[in-house]
Design an enzyme around this catalytic site. Structure first.
Site, PDB file in Angstrom:
ATOM      1  N   TYR A 277      -6.282  -1.240   5.161  1.00 48.56           N
ATOM      2  CA  TYR A 277      -6.942  -2.476   4.742  1.00 48.56           C
ATOM      3  C   TYR A 277      -7.938  -2.868   5.820  1.00 48.56           C
ATOM      4  O   TYR A 277      -7.543  -3.110   6.964  1.00 48.56           O
ATOM      5  CB  TYR A 277      -5.936  -3.615   4.605  1.00 48.56           C
ATOM      6  CG  TYR A 277      -5.093  -3.553   3.355  1.00 48.56           C
ATOM      7  CD1 TYR A 277      -5.386  -4.348   2.257  1.00 48.56           C
ATOM      8  CD2 TYR A 277      -3.996  -2.706   3.275  1.00 48.56           C
ATOM      9  CE1 TYR A 277      -4.621  -4.309   1.123  1.00 48.56           C
ATOM     10  CE2 TYR A 277      -3.212  -2.661   2.130  1.00 48.56           C
ATOM     11  CZ  TYR A 277      -3.533  -3.464   1.057  1.00 48.56           C
ATOM     12  OH  TYR A 277      -2.768  -3.436  -0.080  1.00 48.56           O
TER      13      TYR A 277
ATOM     14  N   HIS B 198      -1.854  -8.739 -10.742  1.00 42.65           N
ATOM     15  CA  HIS B 198      -1.866  -7.705  -9.716  1.00 42.65           C
ATOM     16  C   HIS B 198      -0.461  -7.281  -9.296  1.00 42.65           C
ATOM     17  O   HIS B 198       0.328  -8.092  -8.829  1.00 42.65           O
ATOM     18  CB  HIS B 198      -2.648  -8.187  -8.490  1.00 42.65           C
ATOM     19  CG  HIS B 198      -2.840  -7.127  -7.454  1.00 42.65           C
ATOM     20  ND1 HIS B 198      -3.655  -6.036  -7.647  1.00 42.65           N
ATOM     21  CD2 HIS B 198      -2.291  -6.966  -6.229  1.00 42.65           C
ATOM     22  CE1 HIS B 198      -3.625  -5.267  -6.580  1.00 42.65           C
ATOM     23  NE2 HIS B 198      -2.796  -5.804  -5.702  1.00 42.65           N
TER      24      HIS B 198
ATOM     25  N   HIS C  30      -9.310  -2.592   0.443  1.00 45.09           N
ATOM     26  CA  HIS C  30      -8.143  -1.707   0.504  1.00 45.09           C
ATOM     27  C   HIS C  30      -8.632  -0.286   0.213  1.00 45.09           C
ATOM     28  O   HIS C  30      -9.083  -0.006  -0.887  1.00 45.09           O
ATOM     29  CB  HIS C  30      -7.124  -2.183  -0.539  1.00 45.09           C
ATOM     30  CG  HIS C  30      -5.958  -1.290  -0.718  1.00 45.09           C
ATOM     31  ND1 HIS C  30      -4.951  -1.566  -1.591  1.00 45.09           N
ATOM     32  CD2 HIS C  30      -5.624  -0.120  -0.125  1.00 45.09           C
ATOM     33  CE1 HIS C  30      -4.048  -0.601  -1.541  1.00 45.09           C
ATOM     34  NE2 HIS C  30      -4.448   0.284  -0.668  1.00 45.09           N
TER      35      HIS C  30
ATOM     36  N   HIS D  33      -9.940   0.989  -3.324  1.00 43.19           N
ATOM     37  CA  HIS D  33      -8.914   0.657  -4.292  1.00 43.19           C
ATOM     38  C   HIS D  33      -9.020  -0.781  -4.779  1.00 43.19           C
ATOM     39  O   HIS D  33      -8.965  -1.037  -5.968  1.00 43.19           O
ATOM     40  CB  HIS D  33      -7.548   0.919  -3.685  1.00 43.19           C
ATOM     41  CG  HIS D  33      -6.473   0.446  -4.570  1.00 43.19           C
ATOM     42  ND1 HIS D  33      -5.897  -0.788  -4.462  1.00 43.19           N
ATOM     43  CD2 HIS D  33      -5.940   1.027  -5.651  1.00 43.19           C
ATOM     44  CE1 HIS D  33      -5.023  -0.930  -5.425  1.00 43.19           C
ATOM     45  NE2 HIS D  33      -5.027   0.148  -6.147  1.00 43.19           N
TER      46      HIS D  33
END
Ligand SMILES: *[C@@H]1O[C@H](CO)[C@@H](O)[C@H](O)[C@H]1NC(C)=O
Ligand SMILES: *[C@@H]1O[C@H](CO)[C@@H](O)[C@H](O)[C@H]1NC(C)=O
Ligand SMILES: *[C@@H]1O[C@H](CO)[C@@H](O)[C@H](O)[C@H]1NC(C)=O
Ligand SMILES: *[C@@H]1O[C@H](CO)[C@@H](O)[C@H](O)[C@H]1NC(C)=O
Ligand SMILES: *[C@@H]1O[C@H](CO)[C@@H](O)[C@H](O)[C@H]1NC(C)=O
Ligand SMILES: *[C@@H]1O[C@H](CO)[C@@H](O)[C@H](O)[C@H]1NC(C)=O
Ligand SMILES: *[C@@H]1O[C@H](CO)[C@@H](O)[C@H](O)[C@H]1NC(C)=O
Ligand SMILES: *[C@@H]1O[C@H](CO)[C@@H](O)[C@H](O)[C@H]1NC(C)=O
Ligand SMILES: *[C@@H]1O[C@H](CO)[C@@H](O)[C@H](O)[C@H]1NC(C)=O
Ligand SMILES: *[C@@H]1O[C@H](CO)[C@@H](O)[C@H](O)[C@H]1NC(C)=O
Length: 567
Positions: free
Chosen positions: A199, A375, A295, A229
């Site tokens: 990240y 999510h 990410h 991502h």
């Protein structure tokens, strides 16, 4: 008859004075001359779609769905207000001839009126098709056809007809308001580390504007589609005043930026705000900093890949009626719970209790929610967001029974839903870990799990999160292992069979929850709560009118009126 038309009059009067109908958030002109306007909204959970068609004519009006764009096989309604009163029928066309009236009338007329040379018709139907003469409404662009006449003699319509392709259920308008410009917030020549999960966080300054502007569209700007991502953009509190760039969650500074402003994940596309709201930027005292979190998913651990991904923001100085904002709801992302292996379907819950918003904000108010993004990570299979008021479930904000990590998107709710102060929202996630051999903990990496719903709403509040987490002290003692280490060992060493998985899942849901609300700064409220039960909302049965033969006016209220009048 008199009673009937009175009811109709009252109904249409009531509807016409509503300025912005939360049930009809979408609007398109079907013809280039702007004589035919369609507004619509839908309820995917109950399976219904509502239309309001306004046509610049006092004659008959036809509207329908066609697989190829022509009359053949088209599902059509025809209505109008004629010398003998209103008429409205569900029909189908065999070819370029007068459409035949369907045996089953599956469109429900809600109102029909004519004034100032305009005909306005409001009607509802099932999203699915109810008989072979109706076409189902799908997630794909569909050809809408229309035609109208200058009188109420339904005959050939010469050139007053047309076709327009619209995706009704996944609608994203492409408006380009005057004074429209854009800016980008992206990584710049960032070398992606050769790690599977990484990240990267960059705090940066948004462009400054003398006065407030509204962002109305956000587009992903992705330079390495195989590596990126997901992207999140958080707004920072005024205490953050420096540019920084580092691995996320390693420096305190960037972690203070918690107010989610924009999201994009694999599979997502552009995001457009409704016409009455914009994300505000500029005009405030001082500069506002944002944290861009990218990410990177690099399973091949490739080295030396350079990335410039981020988001592109379109904005305008023509301010919209409301400021919009994003609120994160669901389960707090933390390693204090684990999903057992070998579970076909394991449920976790996060509770947002809006009754506590006044504990962190001085001027709290209701939320008008128009879009939502769910999510979870790889094990997620379903997400449902239940809406509770006064201890009862009144609706689902959204449901995805086929959640797919690769196709996450900010989706329109189909209508604007009001979350009143005091309402509760429950985010339920269903995971499948049947092929996993070890525990899946809550956490940031894609092999760990999350259970979140990002709500897009207006008018904006200075609010960043509304979430919960099971009380881990209670959890451990319920499972007979009060110390953290003993509990972790027990979790790892447990025989996870259907009985133990089920027991653990029930314990997680039954015990008290720590219920948290965070404002955009440092004000956090901590309360307790319990997880309510979610119910299944049955889909609406196929629409069918009460059989008024001569006059196909078929709203439930009118049915009632007719019933009273005739009994
Ligand atoms: C209706 O259409 C006519 C002819 O196209 C046009 O002159 C008129 O301005 C339109 N009226 C409205 C209210 O849109
Ligand atoms: C990024 O890399 C490109 C190509 O190497 C280079 O032309 C550009 O100047 C770099 N940008 C910055 C801001 O360093
Ligand atoms: C990883 O390597 C495989 C085989 O070389 C390739 O097919 C795949 O696209 C690569 N994946 C990524 C994310 O680069
Ligand atoms: C936190 O919220 C309460 C309630 O609105 C308010 O009185 C207080 O000033 C806030 N504290 C901070 C630090 O903003
Ligand atoms: C688990 O593995 C089996 C066999 O490889 C496969 O058929 C199944 O789809 C997998 N299930 C999941 C949820 O990935
Ligand atoms: C949010 O906080 C900022 C800074 O205190 C303030 O200027 C702004 O008016 C607040 N916004 C709302 C919607 O309350
Ligand atoms: C969790 O529950 C315990 C009792 O089991 C209680 O003492 C503790 O205060 C609770 N923690 C929170 C954060 O509410
Ligand atoms: C349980 O698993 C841990 C590793 O997580 C191991 O160190 C420990 O010895 C095991 N305890 C028992 C009682 O089996
Ligand atoms: C399931 O596992 C528990 C221990 O976790 C064990 O006590 C129980 O006997 C097992 N049940 C079955 C049906 O295997
Ligand atoms: C749970 O039961 C199902 C059948 O009902 C079986 O297929 C599955 O293997 C069982 N899972 C575990 C972990 O025992």
């Amino acid at each position: 008859m008199g009673q009937l038309s009175l009811v109709l009059l009252l109904l249409s009067a009531q509807w016409s004075c509503a300025q912005e109908d939360p049930l009809l958030p979408f609007s398109e002109h079907l013809d280039p001359e702007n004589n035919v306007r369609l507004k619509w909204g839908f309820d995917e959970i109950r399976g219904t779609i509502l239309f309001e068609l306004t046509v610049n004519t006092s004659g008959w009006v036809g509207f329908g769905f066609s697989s190829k764009g022509g009359m053949t096989g088209a599902d059509i309604i025809i209505g109008g207000v004629g010398p003998k009163g209103s008429y409205f029928t569900d029909r189908h066309a065999g070819g370029n001839s007068m459409p035949t009236v369907d045996q089953q009338q599956n469109y429900k007329l809600l109102s029909l009126k004519e004034s100032d040379g305009k005909t306005v018709m409001k009607f509802q139907r099932s999203i699915e098709s109810c008989d072979e003469n109706d076409l189902p409404i799908t997630n794909l662009p569909m050809k809408l056809i229309y035609a109208y006449g200058q009188s109420d003699d339904i005959m050939y319509h010469s050139n007053r007809r047309g076709t327009k392709e619209v995706n009704l259920l996944k609608y994203m308008p492409r408006v380009n308001p005057p004074n429209s410009k854009y800016f980008d917030m992206t990584m710049v020549n960032f070398t992606v580390p050769d790690k599977q999960t990484y990240y990267h966080c960059k705090t940066m300054k948004a462009p400054t504007f003398d006065r407030k502007q509204h962002i109305y569209r956000i587009e992903p700007f992705i330079t390495n589609i195989d590596l990126v991502h997901h992207l999140l953009l958080y707004r920072c509190p005024p205490s953050v005043t420096e540019l920084s760039e580092a691995e996320c969650y390693t420096t305190l500074m960037a972690d203070e930026c918690m107010e989610n402003t924009a999201v994009w994940a694999v599979g997502g596309g552009d995001f457009e705000l409704p016409e009455m709201a914009g994300l505000p930027i500029g005009g405030n005292v001082g500069d506002v900093f944002y944290r861009l979190e990218v990410h990177y998913n690099n399973p091949n651990k490739s080295a030396g890949r350079v990335d410039n991904s981020g988001l592109r923001f379109y904005y305008t100085s023509e301010l919209r009626q409301h400021d919009a904002a994003v609120l994160v709801t669901g389960l707090v992302v933390a390693p204090g719970y684990a999903i057992p292996p070998k579970a076909k379907s394991f449920l976790t819950y996060g509770l947002c209790d809006t009754a506590y918003i006044p504990q962190v904000l001085e001027t709290p108010h209701d939320l008008q929610v128009f879009s939502l993004m769910m999510h979870t990570h790889l094990a997620g299979r379903k997400v449902r967001v239940g809406h509770f008021r006064g201890g009862k479930q009144i609706d689902f904000l959204a449901v995805d029974e086929n959640y797919d990590f690769e196709y996450q998107d900010v989706t329109n709710l189909g209508k604007t839903k009001t979350v009143k102060l005091g309402d509760k929202l429950l985010v339920e996630c269903t995971y499948n870990t049947e092929n996993r051999t070890t525990l899946t903990w809550g956490g940031l990496s894609t092999s760990e799990e999350m259970c979140l719903a990002f709500l897009y709403y207006y008018p904006a509040m200075n609010l960043s999160g509304c979430m919960s987490f099971p009380n881990v002290t209670t959890l451990r003692s319920e499972m007979g292992s009060p110390s953290l280490n003993a509990w972790r060992n027990m979790m790892y060493n447990m025989t996870w069979n259907n009985t133990s998985i089920n027991q653990y899942q029930q314990t997680l849901k039954r015990i008290d929850q720590l219920v948290i609300i965070a404002d955009s700064f440092t004000n956090i409220s901590r309360n307790t709560g319990t997880i309510p039960d979610l119910k299944v909302v049955p889909p609406a049965p196929c629409m069918s009118g009460c059989a008024i033969k001569s006059l196909a006016l078929i709203s439930p209220l009118l049915c009632l009126a007719v019933h009273w009048a005739s009994s």
